[in-house]
Design a protein around this motif. Sequence first.
Motif, short mmCIF file in Angstrom:
data_model
loop_
_atom_site.label_atom_id
_atom_site.label_comp_id
_atom_site.label_asym_id
_atom_site.label_seq_id
_atom_site.Cartn_x
_atom_site.Cartn_y
_atom_site.Cartn_z
N MET A 179 0.87 -1.17 -0.02
CA MET A 179 -0.08 -0.06 -0.10
C MET A 179 0.78 1.20 0.10
N GLN A 180 2.01 1.24 0.78
CA GLN A 180 2.85 2.68 0.83
C GLN A 180 3.50 2.47 -0.62
N ALA A 181 3.83 1.53 -1.17
CA ALA A 181 4.48 1.78 -2.35
C ALA A 181 3.45 2.25 -3.40
N GLN A 182 2.36 1.69 -3.30
CA GLN A 182 1.30 2.29 -4.27
C GLN A 182 0.98 3.81 -4.06
N LYS A 183 0.83 4.04 -2.77
CA LYS A 183 0.68 5.68 -2.44
C LYS A 183 1.82 6.30 -3.01
N ASP A 184 2.92 6.02 -2.89
CA ASP A 184 4.08 6.53 -3.51
C ASP A 184 4.24 6.96 -5.12
N ARG A 185 3.75 5.92 -5.52
CA ARG A 185 3.56 5.78 -7.17
C ARG A 185 2.55 6.89 -7.39
N GLU A 186 1.38 6.96 -6.81
CA GLU A 186 0.32 7.76 -7.32
C GLU A 186 0.87 9.21 -6.76
N ASN A 187 1.58 9.44 -5.89
CA ASN A 187 2.06 10.71 -5.55
C ASN A 187 2.81 11.26 -6.57
N ALA A 188 3.86 10.26 -7.11
CA ALA A 188 4.80 10.62 -8.15
C ALA A 188 3.98 10.98 -9.47
N LYS A 189 2.90 10.14 -9.94
CA LYS A 189 2.11 10.69 -10.83
C LYS A 189 1.56 11.83 -10.76
N ALA A 190 0.79 12.18 -9.85
CA ALA A 190 0.40 13.33 -9.56
C ALA A 190 1.20 14.47 -9.71
N GLU A 191 2.37 14.21 -9.06
CA GLU A 191 3.35 15.30 -9.33
C GLU A 191 3.85 15.56 -10.87
N GLU A 192 3.68 14.65 -11.67
CA GLU A 192 4.15 14.81 -13.23
C GLU A 192 3.16 15.31 -13.71
N LYS A 193 1.82 14.91 -13.38
CA LYS A 193 0.70 15.66 -14.06
C LYS A 193 0.64 17.12 -14.12
N LYS A 194 0.86 17.34 -12.56
CA LYS A 194 0.87 19.17 -12.05
C LYS A 194 1.84 19.76 -13.14
N LEU A 195 2.97 19.14 -13.19
CA LEU A 195 4.05 19.88 -14.05
C LEU A 195 3.78 19.92 -15.57
N GLU A 196 2.90 18.74 -16.11
CA GLU A 196 2.27 18.75 -17.57
C GLU A 196 1.31 19.47 -17.55
N SER A 197 0.41 19.91 -16.66
CA SER A 197 -0.76 20.54 -16.87
C SER A 197 -0.74 22.00 -17.45
N PRO A 198 -1.66 22.49 -18.09
CA PRO A 198 -1.45 23.80 -18.82
C PRO A 198 -1.36 25.16 -17.74
N THR A 199 -2.10 24.60 -16.67
CA THR A 199 -1.82 25.60 -15.62
C THR A 199 -0.42 26.03 -15.20
N ALA A 200 0.03 24.95 -15.30
CA ALA A 200 1.74 24.70 -14.59
C ALA A 200 2.55 25.44 -15.94
#
Length: 414
Positions: free
Chosen positions: A293-314
């Motif tokens: 579960m902890q590894a899955q949470k870390d993966r989700e957090n990493a994906k969310a950070e990547e999406k934030k960087l790639e989003s138009p707002t960013a």
Amino acid sequence: MTATSASSQTKTATVTTTKPQKNYGKIILTLYNCLLPENVFKETPSQSDGLDLETETDLRILGCELIQTAGILLKLPQVAMATGQIYLQRFYYSKSFVRYPMETMAMGSIYLASKVEEKPCRIRDVINVFHHIKQVRSQKTIAPLIVDQNYIEMKNQVIKAERRILKELGFCVHVKHPHKLIVVYLQVLQYEKHRQLMQMAWNYMNDALRTDVFMRFPPETIACACIYLTARKIGLPLPNNPHWFLLFKVPEEDIREACFRILQLYKRPKVNPEELEARVDMLKKIYQANKHMQAQKDRENAKAEEKKLESPTASTSKDVRRDSKKEKSPKTPPLSSKYHSSHKSKKERRSRSPYDRKREYSSKRHKSRSRDREMDRSRERRMDDKRNRGSSRKYDDYERSKSSRDSRDDKRKH
């Protein structure tokens, strides 16, 4: 002669006392450095993983019993068995029973102890003996161990267990056992011929290996505690004025505490290995699920950070920051579009079709090539002019010298 010899002795004594100690780095290894501090016993790694204190104590006792039985079947000396039990106890004060299986670590402990005590045995013999003990304990039909893929995996696990133990102990594998001290202390007390006292103190010593006494007290205290317990058990009087243990510089409080911890071992009921294994397996599943579960949470957090960087707002925020930096920086006049087009915005460059970009690139390339040709031609013209000038000067000089020569000849003729 006596005075000079006495003076020389005092000089040598002062020299020996003032001799500087050698510094071998930051690591300090002593016999008393193996004793663990008090805060380690309050919360062990197994307890932090959810294992209760009683189950952990039972697992320690079971592991030490396995090492003792396996050492007898392997015909190892008692010193090797005692060393293996101490390695196991020390290892599980730095690692958890939930993460590292007890049986594999017991095999690694006795395999390492046989090497340290100069009675090495083969890994195959160790695995066969533990397999035999397991069959006898579970009352199954005794069958030989088949050499297959499971055997190879078990062999690799034992080698890894040996390396883990060495790493956790910091390669400090020397153990000072109190067995010899019992004999020496009884010789000092003049009871070396009392076989019952000697044998019972030796038995208490071997049983104490299953407790945490060897992690808490030095070997001198444990030897005195075993003699103290035996003398009380058989009703043998020992010197009391002054107390005999003060001769060996051991406090009475430590002896009483060590005796209390050894006697607690005999009050514990007999453990059931299958129940202990079931409890550990349940906690192991919980630990692995939490880890997943902890590894899955870390993966989700990493994906969310990547999406934030790639989003138009960013990207807009980045453009705003870039524009603010441009406003703050001094403005420089842009280059003309005739030679450079970097002053155009990114949107303008992206809006153009690939054909336009290719055509513009080819025109730029053509312009640069024509510019290079023109420069080469102008260079060649300059070189030709220089050559012509040099040749004209030479011709003029030749004409002048020729005319002067002719005039001289005419004068001579006249």
